[in-house]
Design an enzyme around this catalytic site. Structure first.
Site, PDB file in Angstrom:
ATOM      1  N   ALA A  61       0.729  -1.091  -0.155  1.00  0.00           N
ATOM      2  CA  ALA A  61       0.005  -0.060   0.077  1.00  0.00           C
ATOM      3  C   ALA A  61       0.813   1.093  -0.193  1.00  0.00           C
ATOM      4  O   ALA A  61       2.032   1.124   0.596  1.00  0.00           O
ATOM      5  CB  ALA A  61      -0.976  -0.066   1.256  1.00  0.00           C
ATOM      6  N   GLY A 106       0.462  -5.046   0.856  1.00  0.00           N
ATOM      7  CA  GLY A 106      -0.526  -5.076  -0.264  1.00  0.00           C
ATOM      8  C   GLY A 106      -0.132  -5.928  -1.363  1.00  0.00           C
ATOM      9  O   GLY A 106      -0.829  -6.489  -2.344  1.00  0.00           O
ATOM     10  N   GLU A 109      -0.204  -9.187  -0.619  1.00  0.00           N
ATOM     11  CA  GLU A 109      -1.681  -9.852  -0.714  1.00  0.00           C
ATOM     12  C   GLU A 109      -2.211  -9.924  -1.914  1.00  0.00           C
ATOM     13  O   GLU A 109      -3.247 -10.768  -2.234  1.00  0.00           O
ATOM     14  CB  GLU A 109      -2.244  -8.989   0.225  1.00  0.00           C
ATOM     15  CG  GLU A 109      -1.997  -8.831   1.623  1.00  0.00           C
ATOM     16  CD  GLU A 109      -2.531  -7.595   2.476  1.00  0.00           C
ATOM     17  OE1 GLU A 109      -2.305  -6.570   2.264  1.00  0.00           O
ATOM     18  OE2 GLU A 109      -3.294  -7.965   3.486  1.00  0.00           O
ATOM     19  N   GLU A 129       3.668  -5.173   7.749  1.00  0.00           N
ATOM     20  CA  GLU A 129       2.810  -3.885   8.424  1.00  0.00           C
ATOM     21  C   GLU A 129       3.145  -3.669   9.651  1.00  0.00           C
ATOM     22  O   GLU A 129       2.951  -2.398   9.988  1.00  0.00           O
ATOM     23  CB  GLU A 129       1.401  -4.466   8.267  1.00  0.00           C
ATOM     24  CG  GLU A 129       0.758  -4.120   6.708  1.00  0.00           C
ATOM     25  CD  GLU A 129       1.087  -5.345   5.789  1.00  0.00           C
ATOM     26  OE1 GLU A 129       1.817  -6.037   6.315  1.00  0.00           O
ATOM     27  OE2 GLU A 129       0.520  -5.344   4.656  1.00  0.00           O
TER      28      GLU A 129
HETATM   29  N1  DAK Z   1       4.602   3.381  -0.217  1.00  0.00           N
HETATM   30  C1  DAK Z   1       4.996   4.568  -1.113  1.00  0.00           C
HETATM   31  N2  DAK Z   1       6.201   4.737  -1.583  1.00  0.00           N
HETATM   32  C2  DAK Z   1       7.121   3.581  -1.588  1.00  0.00           C
HETATM   33  C3  DAK Z   1       6.560   2.490  -0.914  1.00  0.00           C
HETATM   34  C4  DAK Z   1       5.317   2.288  -0.518  1.00  0.00           C
HETATM   35  N3  DAK Z   1       4.835   1.102   0.070  1.00  0.00           N
HETATM   36  N4  DAK Z   1       7.733   1.694  -1.205  1.00  0.00           N
HETATM   37  C5  DAK Z   1       8.702   2.274  -1.889  1.00  0.00           C
HETATM   38  N5  DAK Z   1       8.312   3.303  -2.023  1.00  0.00           N
HETATM   39  C6  DAK Z   1       8.746   4.602  -2.800  1.00  0.00           C
HETATM   40  C7  DAK Z   1       9.898   5.157  -1.778  1.00  0.00           C
HETATM   41  O1  DAK Z   1       9.306   6.209  -0.751  1.00  0.00           O
HETATM   42  C8  DAK Z   1      10.992   5.755  -2.574  1.00  0.00           C
HETATM   43  O2  DAK Z   1      10.325   6.949  -3.035  1.00  0.00           O
HETATM   44  P1  DAK Z   1      11.264   8.199  -3.321  1.00  0.00           P
HETATM   45  O3  DAK Z   1      11.761   8.521  -1.861  1.00  0.00           O
HETATM   46  O4  DAK Z   1      12.356   8.002  -4.472  1.00  0.00           O
HETATM   47  O5  DAK Z   1      10.320   9.301  -3.949  1.00  0.00           O
HETATM   48  C9  DAK Z   1      10.824   5.044  -3.873  1.00  0.00           C
HETATM   49  O6  DAK Z   1       9.660   4.093  -3.691  1.00  0.00           O
HETATM   50  C10 DAK Z   1      11.838   3.540  -3.933  1.00  0.00           C
HETATM   51  O7  DAK Z   1      11.943   3.161  -2.862  1.00  0.00           O
HETATM   52  P2  DAK Z   1      13.169   2.880  -1.956  1.00  0.00           P
HETATM   53  O8  DAK Z   1      14.318   4.070  -2.015  1.00  0.00           O
HETATM   54  O9  DAK Z   1      12.892   2.815  -0.441  1.00  0.00           O
HETATM   55  O10 DAK Z   1      13.813   1.879  -2.333  1.00  0.00           O
HETATM   56  P3  DAK Z   1      14.989   0.532  -1.725  1.00  0.00           P
HETATM   57  O11 DAK Z   1      15.623  -0.111  -2.913  1.00  0.00           O
HETATM   58  O12 DAK Z   1      16.110   1.368  -0.880  1.00  0.00           O
HETATM   59  O13 DAK Z   1      14.044  -0.149  -0.781  1.00  0.00           O
HETATM   60  C11 DAK Z   1      12.124  -1.370  -0.330  1.00  0.00           C
HETATM   61  C12 DAK Z   1      12.999  -0.783  -1.329  1.00  0.00           C
HETATM   62  C13 DAK Z   1      10.952  -2.264  -0.760  1.00  0.00           C
HETATM   63  C14 DAK Z   1      12.829  -2.458   0.704  1.00  0.00           C
HETATM   64  C15 DAK Z   1      11.449  -0.191   0.627  1.00  0.00           C
HETATM   65  O14 DAK Z   1      11.178   0.649  -0.339  1.00  0.00           O
HETATM   66  C16 DAK Z   1      10.424  -0.496   1.547  1.00  0.00           C
HETATM   67  O15 DAK Z   1      10.618  -1.009   2.690  1.00  0.00           O
HETATM   68  N6  DAK Z   1       9.364   0.001   1.124  1.00  0.00           N
HETATM   69  C17 DAK Z   1       8.204  -0.157   2.142  1.00  0.00           C
HETATM   70  C18 DAK Z   1       7.588  -1.689   2.188  1.00  0.00           C
HETATM   71  C19 DAK Z   1       6.235  -1.831   3.147  1.00  0.00           C
HETATM   72  O16 DAK Z   1       6.561  -1.487   4.114  1.00  0.00           O
HETATM   73  N7  DAK Z   1       5.331  -2.146   2.473  1.00  0.00           N
HETATM   74  C20 DAK Z   1       4.167  -2.507   3.266  1.00  0.00           C
HETATM   75  C21 DAK Z   1       3.341  -1.313   3.136  1.00  0.00           C
HETATM   76  S1  DAK Z   1       1.943  -1.383   4.337  1.00  0.00           S
HETATM   77  C22 DAK Z   1      -5.262  -0.992   5.323  1.00  0.00           C
HETATM   78  C23 DAK Z   1      -4.968  -0.912   3.889  1.00  0.00           C
HETATM   79  C24 DAK Z   1      -3.714  -1.409   3.484  1.00  0.00           C
HETATM   80  C25 DAK Z   1      -2.768  -1.975   4.624  1.00  0.00           C
HETATM   81  C26 DAK Z   1      -3.294  -2.015   5.744  1.00  0.00           C
HETATM   82  C27 DAK Z   1      -4.381  -1.504   6.265  1.00  0.00           C
HETATM   83  N8  DAK Z   1      -6.568  -0.224   5.567  1.00  0.00           N
HETATM   84  C28 DAK Z   1      -7.015   0.431   4.342  1.00  0.00           C
HETATM   85  C29 DAK Z   1      -7.133  -0.477   6.758  1.00  0.00           C
HETATM   86  C30 DAK Z   1      -1.643  -2.350   4.217  1.00  0.00           C
HETATM   87  C31 DAK Z   1      -0.506  -1.804   4.382  1.00  0.00           C
HETATM   88  C32 DAK Z   1       0.749  -2.230   3.597  1.00  0.00           C
HETATM   89  O17 DAK Z   1       0.976  -2.716   2.516  1.00  0.00           O
END
Ligand code: DAK
Length: 254
Positions: A61, A106, A109, A129
């Site tokens: 997400a 997401g 998922e 998450e």
């Molecule tokens: N959201 C927004 N931007 C993201 C992103 C994300 N999930 N993942 C990466 N990006 C963006 C980064 O901010 C960066 O943007 P800039 O800073 O260049 O503008 C760009 O993509 C490249 O990312 P990185 O620079 O971080 O790249 P790296 O190779 O260093 O790292 C990484 C890759 C995948 C390890 C890292 O980006 C990372 O940890 N990303 C987040 C992964 C994550 O935590 N995903 C889970 C998200 S939570 C709900 C709805 C949904 C959900 C829950 C509840 N409700 C409506 C109740 C679910 C939530 C999730 O999915």
């Protein structure tokens, strides 16, 4: 940002937001729903879902968009994501996630909601998450344990740790590891079943998926109902007749 191409007998849905590692904004999720519906209206025999670029299937997400939302909006957001991914179950054709890099939150998922999953060697799965103070909201807590068992699912959800392609294969999170070019590998994999009639495949998918929800005696009743429905199709007539005549069956999805 969500691309759907008809390519041979396949529909290929590609997440195209590489600057944010294909992260799912709510706008993107709505578009995914529209493209899945479009695939359902097409003549494709399988839907392949993948992400643009070599780095990410989908990083989850859009975290920036999730901040500072009201509770009602958040609840509706979860329901939207769940409903969009659940559309895959009702598609006339099976779906395959071709995971080409990060499949986090997401994104993981989305892959879990597909009928089958393939991983390129660089695939990385995770439900991180909890590290954000959240829990999965698009079906992960329900589909992951059905696929890999409660213990493994709890470990992944509670630690948020990353699972590589080899481990994903060993725990049943993916069906196979494939080599690049991934799309060609996914098509070859899909061709192992696309020659079968879509009606039989749909009944089979539903029966197996219901096994995850139902007590055994109720599941057996569902199987009896669905296998009887399959028996009533023209494809079943053709399949059995072709066997008797020692020829290859020609299924018409009827
Ligand atoms: N959201 C927004 N931007 C993201 C992103 C994300 N999930 N993942 C990466 N990006 C963006 C980064 O901010 C960066 O943007 P800039 O800073 O260049 O503008 C760009 O993509 C490249 O990312 P990185 O620079 O971080 O790249 P790296 O190779 O260093 O790292 C990484 C890759 C995948 C390890 C890292 O980006 C990372 O940890 N990303 C987040 C992964 C994550 O935590 N995903 C889970 C998200 S939570 C709900 C709805 C949904 C959900 C829950 C509840 N409700 C409506 C109740 C679910 C939530 C999730 O999915």
């Amino acid at each position: 940002m969500i691309d759907l191409q008809l390519d041979e007998e396949f529909a290929v849905l590609t997440l195209r937001r590489p600057a944010a590692l294909n992260a799912l904004s709510f706008e993107l999720i709505a578009q995914i729903g529209e493209r899945i519906a479009e695939a359902g209206r097409s003549n494709a025999r399988a839907l392949i879902v993948t992400g643009e670029g070599e780095k990410a299937f989908c990083a989850g997400a859009d975290i920036k968009e999730l901040q500072q939302r009201g509770l009602r909006a958040q609840r509706e957001g979860a329901e939207l994501g769940q409903a969009v991914f659940a559309q895959l179950d009702r598609l006339p054709m099976p779906s395959i996630a071709l995971v080409n890099g990060y499949a986090f939150g997401g994104g993981c998922e989305f892959a879990l909601a597909c009928t089958l999953r393939l991983a390129l060697p660089n695939a990385k799965f995770g439900l991180p998450e909890v590290k954000l103070g959240l829990i999965p909201g698009y079906g992960g807590t329900q589909r992951l344990p059905r696929l890999v068992g409660q213990g493994r699912a709890l470990e992944m959800v509670m630690t948020g740790r990353t699972v590589g392609a080899d481990e994903a294969l060993s725990i049943g999170l993916v069906n196979r590891i494939v080599q690049a070019p991934g799309l060609e590998a996914a098509k070859a994999y899909a061709r192992e079943f696309t020659g079968n009639g879509l009606r039989a495949l749909q009944f089979a998918r539903e029966a197996v998926q219901r096994a995850g929800d139902l007590p055994l005696h109720e599941g057996l009743r569902v199987e009896a109902d669905l296998s009887t429905l399959a028996y009533r199709t023209k494809d079943a007539e053709e399949g059995m007749q072709a066997f008797v005549e020692k020829r290859k069956a020609v299924f018409r999805d009827e």
